[in-house]
Design an enzyme around this catalytic site. Structure first.
Site, PDB file in Angstrom:
ATOM      1  N   ASP A   9      -5.841  -8.073   2.501  1.00 18.93           N
ATOM      2  CA  ASP A   9      -6.213  -6.643   2.467  1.00 18.93           C
ATOM      3  C   ASP A   9      -7.723  -6.379   2.421  1.00 18.93           C
ATOM      4  OD1 ASP A   9      -3.470  -6.473   2.329  1.00 18.93           O
ATOM      5  OD2 ASP A   9      -3.384  -5.359   0.460  1.00 18.93           O
ATOM      6  N   ASP A  47      -2.606  -3.715   4.560  1.00 20.93           N
ATOM      7  CA  ASP A  47      -1.862  -2.596   3.993  1.00 20.93           C
ATOM      8  C   ASP A  47      -1.714  -1.536   5.096  1.00 20.93           C
ATOM      9  OD1 ASP A  47      -0.729  -2.365   1.466  1.00 20.93           O
ATOM     10  OD2 ASP A  47      -2.256  -0.983   0.737  1.00 20.93           O
ATOM     11  N   HIS A  49       0.307   1.936   5.501  1.00 22.29           N
ATOM     12  CA  HIS A  49       1.205   2.952   4.956  1.00 22.29           C
ATOM     13  C   HIS A  49       1.389   4.129   5.915  1.00 22.29           C
ATOM     14  CE1 HIS A  49       1.265   1.023   1.105  1.00 22.29           C
ATOM     15  NE2 HIS A  49      -0.014   1.218   0.871  1.00 22.29           N
ATOM     16  N   HIS A  53       3.414   8.298   2.054  1.00 22.15           N
ATOM     17  CA  HIS A  53       4.085   7.151   1.426  1.00 22.15           C
ATOM     18  C   HIS A  53       4.417   7.460  -0.035  1.00 22.15           C
ATOM     19  CE1 HIS A  53       4.673   3.040  -0.132  1.00 22.15           C
ATOM     20  NE2 HIS A  53       5.082   2.791   1.095  1.00 22.15           N
ATOM     21  N   HIS A  82      -4.246   5.939   0.952  1.00 18.21           N
ATOM     22  CA  HIS A  82      -5.116   4.864   1.449  1.00 18.21           C
ATOM     23  C   HIS A  82      -4.395   4.065   2.523  1.00 18.21           C
ATOM     24  CE1 HIS A  82      -2.587   2.810  -1.509  1.00 18.21           C
ATOM     25  NE2 HIS A  82      -2.838   1.694  -0.839  1.00 18.21           N
ATOM     26  N   LYS A 107       2.037  -4.718   5.765  1.00 17.02           N
ATOM     27  CA  LYS A 107       2.957  -4.483   4.655  1.00 17.02           C
ATOM     28  C   LYS A 107       2.774  -3.064   4.127  1.00 17.02           C
ATOM     29  CE  LYS A 107      -0.293  -6.667   1.449  1.00 17.02           C
ATOM     30  NZ  LYS A 107      -0.578  -5.515   0.570  1.00 17.02           N
ATOM     31  N   CYS A 152      -2.628  -7.043  -5.153  1.00 14.77           N
ATOM     32  CA  CYS A 152      -2.042  -7.717  -3.998  1.00 14.77           C
ATOM     33  C   CYS A 152      -2.270  -9.231  -4.001  1.00 14.77           C
ATOM     34  CB  CYS A 152      -2.547  -7.075  -2.708  1.00 14.77           C
ATOM     35  SG  CYS A 152      -1.985  -5.349  -2.572  1.00 14.77           S
TER      36      CYS A 152
END
Length: 202
Positions: A9, A47, A49, A53, A82, A107, A152
């Site tokens: 990330d 990441d 999203h 989310h 984010h 993810k 993470c």
């Protein structure tokens, strides 16, 4: 059997100026790039999203970022919006050598479940597919770096150790959020799981 570098990330929103900035998050990029040049395999996580989310505080009336809520899968920190799919903030840090990556794992794209770990969503059951990729390539030793140490990176390292991989976290190439003592708790959990911690002088 081989070794893989897992870069977690390193995205604009987690670096200074981003929506969920990790202090000093961009300082690790040159060192990570140097490690990539020596790595047998490089995997990046991202990441990713959707808008709205369920882990975003803005999706819950009356809730503020960094408050806790209960999800069907357990307690969940609510975050500022984010790493929204396709946004500038979701992009990798511009200096990160993304061309060196063998694989990019996205993810957190399920709107109902957050996903800290590179291996499982936060329900602890839904796999990302990374385990199978590593096993089919014969990669059994993992070095982890990136953002953030206490979320993470921590979840990814613990899951990898539980799956039987030999895991090292290079502390000098990670940075933490440290939310209410989350950093020391994360290190305790990682070491209890058998993760090797390489210190800032390593």
């Amino acid at each position: 059997m081989g070794q893989a570098l897992i870069v977690i990330d390193v995205q604009r929103d987690f670096c200074p100026g981003g929506a969920l900035a990790v202090p000093d998050g961009d300082a690790i990029v040159p060192g990570i790039n140097a490690m990539m040049s020596e790595a047998e395999a490089v995997i990046l996580t991202q990441d990713w999203h959707p808008v709205g989310h369920s882990s975003f505080a803005s999706s819950h009336d009356g809730k503020a970022p960094y408050e806790m809520t209960d999800m069907p899968y357990g307690p969940q920190v609510l975050w500022p919006d984010h790493c929204v799919q396709g946004s500038t903030g979701a992009q990798f840090h511009p200096d990160l050598n993304v061309d060196r990556a063998d694989l990019i794992i996205r993810k957190g794209y399920n709107p109902q479940i957050d996903s800290y770990s590179a291996f499982f969503e936060n329900d602890r059951k839904t796999p990302t597919g990374l385990e199978g990729y590593l096993r089919t390539r014969g990669l059994d030793r993992l070095v982890m770096v990136g953002l953030a140490t206490d979320f993470c990176v921590n979840y990814s390292a613990v899951d990898a150790a539980k799956l039987g991989f030999k895991v090292t976290v290079r502390e000098q190439f990670c940075r933490a959020i440290d939310l209410d003592g989350s950093l020391s708790a994360a290190w305790d959990g990682m070491q209890a799981a058998g993760v090797t911690r390489e210190g800032t002088d390593g």
